[in-house]
Enzyme design. Structure first.
Site, PDB file in Angstrom:
ATOM      1  N   HIS A  52      -2.859   6.942   4.033  1.00 32.46           N
ATOM      2  CA  HIS A  52      -0.950   7.332   3.987  1.00 32.46           C
ATOM      3  C   HIS A  52       0.017   8.244   3.217  1.00 32.46           C
ATOM      4  O   HIS A  52      -0.416   7.959   2.801  1.00 32.46           O
ATOM      5  CB  HIS A  52      -0.616   5.438   3.598  1.00 32.46           C
ATOM      6  N   CYS A  89       0.765  -0.957   0.072  1.00 32.44           N
ATOM      7  CA  CYS A  89      -0.270  -0.045  -0.012  1.00 32.44           C
ATOM      8  C   CYS A  89       0.575   1.347   0.240  1.00 32.44           C
ATOM      9  O   CYS A  89      -0.029   1.897  -0.814  1.00 32.44           O
ATOM     10  CB  CYS A  89      -0.887   0.050   0.934  1.00 32.44           C
TER      11      CYS A  89
END
Lengths: 318, 318
Positions: free
Chosen positions: A231, A115
Site C-alpha cells: 500500500h 492495513c
C-alpha cells in the site's frame, strides 16, 4: 487465514511451545505446516480459550463478533477484524506508537488496526514529535491483496485477459466494483450518505484513536490500484507555522520501524513486498510554502500492515 | 507524432482544405491517412509557414525550440511542447477556461498545456466560480501513454513478463526509472533541488498562468500508474469558509467539457479512454470539516489532455 502470521512467528523465532489452530467446521482437519511439522486445524468449540495464552484471530468480522463479543477469558486475543477497533474499552495498537494503551485499558482483547492506518500513524507519530500538522491530506493507493486472496486472484486473472487482449468475462469481475487490471478504482469499502468510503472513515477514526487526538484533521481518499502487494500513501501535511524539514527527517529516521530513503531514491510497492519496514521517500517542503510538507510511504500490507503488527503485539505481551 | 490530432480533426469535421505534414528528414516520405487519402510527410524546410494557416506542432521540446524560437510568420502555431508555455508573451490556453488570453496577447504561437494541467484547471475554474480555495492538494495518477508511445509499449511488454511470472530483462526497463507493470512510480519528470518533480512544478506554474492567479496554492504529487490511457486526479480543496456542495456541484455540471457522474457512480481511466470530457466523480464534503471538499477527475490524456485541446484551440481561431 493467518498464514502470514504463522510465517512471521516462525521467521522471528517467537517462543511457541504449543500451537493450536482453530477454524470453522468447514476447514477442520486441514493441515498447516509450522516449524517443519504439520498442525491439524481444529473446529472451534467450547472452552477454546483454555488451550493457549495468546490467540491470533484472523477471521471475518461476523465470526470475530460471534466468538469474542462476550469474551471473559484469561488468554490474550489479538484480533485483526474491525469489530473491536473503535470500542473505547479495547486498545487499538501499533506497538511503536501507542503500546501504553494496552497497559492503560483493562482488556484481554487487543485490536490490530487497518492495513493503511498502521503505516500512516507511524509516520504521523514521528512528524508530531516535531510539530502537529493542522491538516493532513492523504491519497492512499492500495494493492489488491488488501482486499483478500480472492481479490488478488481476480487481479491476476484480469491481467491475463488484458495481456492477451481478450474481453473479460463476467466471472473475472466478481470481487471489485470495476475492472482493476490496467485501471484504478476510486472506492474502497462502502459509501456512507456523505459520500465517504468506509476505508476513508477507518483511516481517520483509527488514527485519531491510536494517536489519542480526537480532533486530528485528516482528509483521505482511498484508491485501489492494480498492484499485488504494497500500500502506498501520498501524504501532505499543512502546519500552522513553517516547519524545519531536517527536524522532521531526523524524527522519521529515528522512529522504530520506518526506513527513510536517501536523497531522491524512490520506493515502490514492488520493492517493499516481503519487507517489514514502513518505507518513506520524497520527503520535501512544498517549494512555494514552507508550512507544507509532502511524503510518500509504502508498506507491505500483508506484513506490517497486518500480520507483523499482530505478532509485534504478541511479542510485547510476552 | 500528431496522429491523435489528425484523428480528432477528421472526427470533428474540421474545415481542412489542404493538409501538409512536416517532420524531420528521417520521417520524410512516410504516408499518413487523412480523410481516406494518404498524405506524404515532407521534410521541414524554409518558408514552411507559408504553406498553411494553422500549424499543429507535436514535436520534442528541442525541435520546437529550434523551429519556433524566432517565429515571425503569419500562420497560427498551436504548440504542444513545453517550450513556450511559461513565456509571458505566449498564451497558454484551455479554450473553456481562458480563451481571452489569445485575444489579449499579440502572439501567433498558442501553447497547449500539460496533460494533467488541462483537466485540473477546468475543474478549478468551475469551483472558483463559487469560491476560491485557500489551498488545493492534488495527487495525480498518470497513465503510461502520457510519457509517449515508447513508454506505453514498455508497460505492455513488462506486463507480459509479469503475467508469465518471468524475470524482466534489462531491455524491458528503459523508459521508466522503475518497473511500472504491477507497480507505482512516485516520480514524473526530473527532480529539482527542492525534491519537487518537474511534472509537479508544471502543474502549479501552468495552472497559475491559465487561471491568472499568481498566488494559487496548489500542492501536488505526481505518480505514474500501470494504466495505458487516462490520467486521474485525487483533489482536495480547503476553503477559508464553509462552502456549499450543491453550488459547487452545479458549477461543475454546467461547465463546458466536464461530465459530472451521478450519485455514487464511479469513473475510471478504462472507462474514459477515447472520450472527450473531463469526468468528475466522488465530489463530497469532508465529513468532519465543511471547509474541505474532495473530488476525483479522470481524463483521456491523449484527447482532452493533449490533441483535443489543441484542435479546440484551432476551432476557436477559425
Amino acid at each position: 487465514m493467518g498464514r502470514t502470521t504463522l510465517k512471521i512467528l516462525e521467521e522471528r523465532g517467537f517462543p511457541v511451545s504449543e500451537l493450536a489452530l482453530f477454524a470453522s467446521q468447514r476447514s477442520a482437519g486441514e493441515k498447516i505446516a509450522f516449524k517443519g511439522k504439520d498442525v491439524e486445524v481444529m473446529a472451534i468449540g467450547d472452552n477454546w480459550d483454555l488451550l493457549a495464552d495468546i490467540f491470533f484471530c484472523s477471521v471475518d468480522d461476523d465470526v470475530a463478533r460471534g466468538i469474542l463479543k462476550d469474551y471473559k477469558g484469561e488468554a490474550w486475543i489479538i484480533d485483526k477484524s474491525k469489530v473491536f477497533r473503535m470500542d473505547p474499552k479495547v486498545p487499538l495498537v501499533v506497538p511503536e506508537v501507542n503500546w501504553d494503551a494496552v497497559e492503560r485499558l483493562d482488556s484481554k482483547i487487543v485490536a490490530n488496526p487497518n492495513c493503511t492506518t498502521i503505516p500512516f500513524v507511524m509516520a504521523m507519530a514521528a512528524i508530531r514529535k516535531v510539530a502537529r500538522p493542522e491538516r493532513t491530506v492523504v491519497t492512499s493507493l492500495q494493492s489488491a491483496s488488501g482486499a483478500g486472496k480472492a481479490a488478488l486472484d481476480e487481479l491476476r486473472l484480469q491481467r491475463e485477459y488484458v495481456t492477451a487482449g481478450e474481453k473479460m468475462p463476467e466471472d473475472a469481475r466478481e470481487v471489485f466494483p470495476e475492472i482493476l487490471a490496467a485501471n484504478l478504482i476510486p472506492q474502497i469499502g462502502s459509501f456512507s450518505d456523505t459520500g465517504e468510503a468506509s476505508e476513508e472513515r477507518k483511516l481517520r477514526d483509527e488514527s485519531r484513536k491510536i494517536l489519542g487526538d480526537e480532533t486530528l484533521s485528516i482528509h483521505a481518499t482511498c484508491v485501489r490500484v492494480p498492484v499485488e502487494v504494497g500500500h502506498s500513501l501520498s501524504v501532505t501535511c499543512v502546519f500552522q507555522e513553517e516547519v524545519g524539514l531536517k527536524a522532521i527527517k531526523k524524527s522519521i529516521e529515528s522512529f522504530p520501524g520506518i526506513k527513510m530513503m536517501e536523497g531522491d531514491e524512490l520506493i515502490t510497492p514492488l520493492a517493499v513486498a516481503g519487507k517489514d519496514e514502513v518505507f518513506c521517500a520524497r520527503l520535501r517542503h512544498d517549494p512555494v510554502d514552507k508550512k507544507v510538507i509532502h511524503l510518500w510511504l509504502v508498506t507491505d500490507n500483508l506484513r506490517k500492515g497486518a500480520a507483523l503488527n499482530a505478532v509485534q503485539i504478541a511479542e510485547s505481551l510476552v
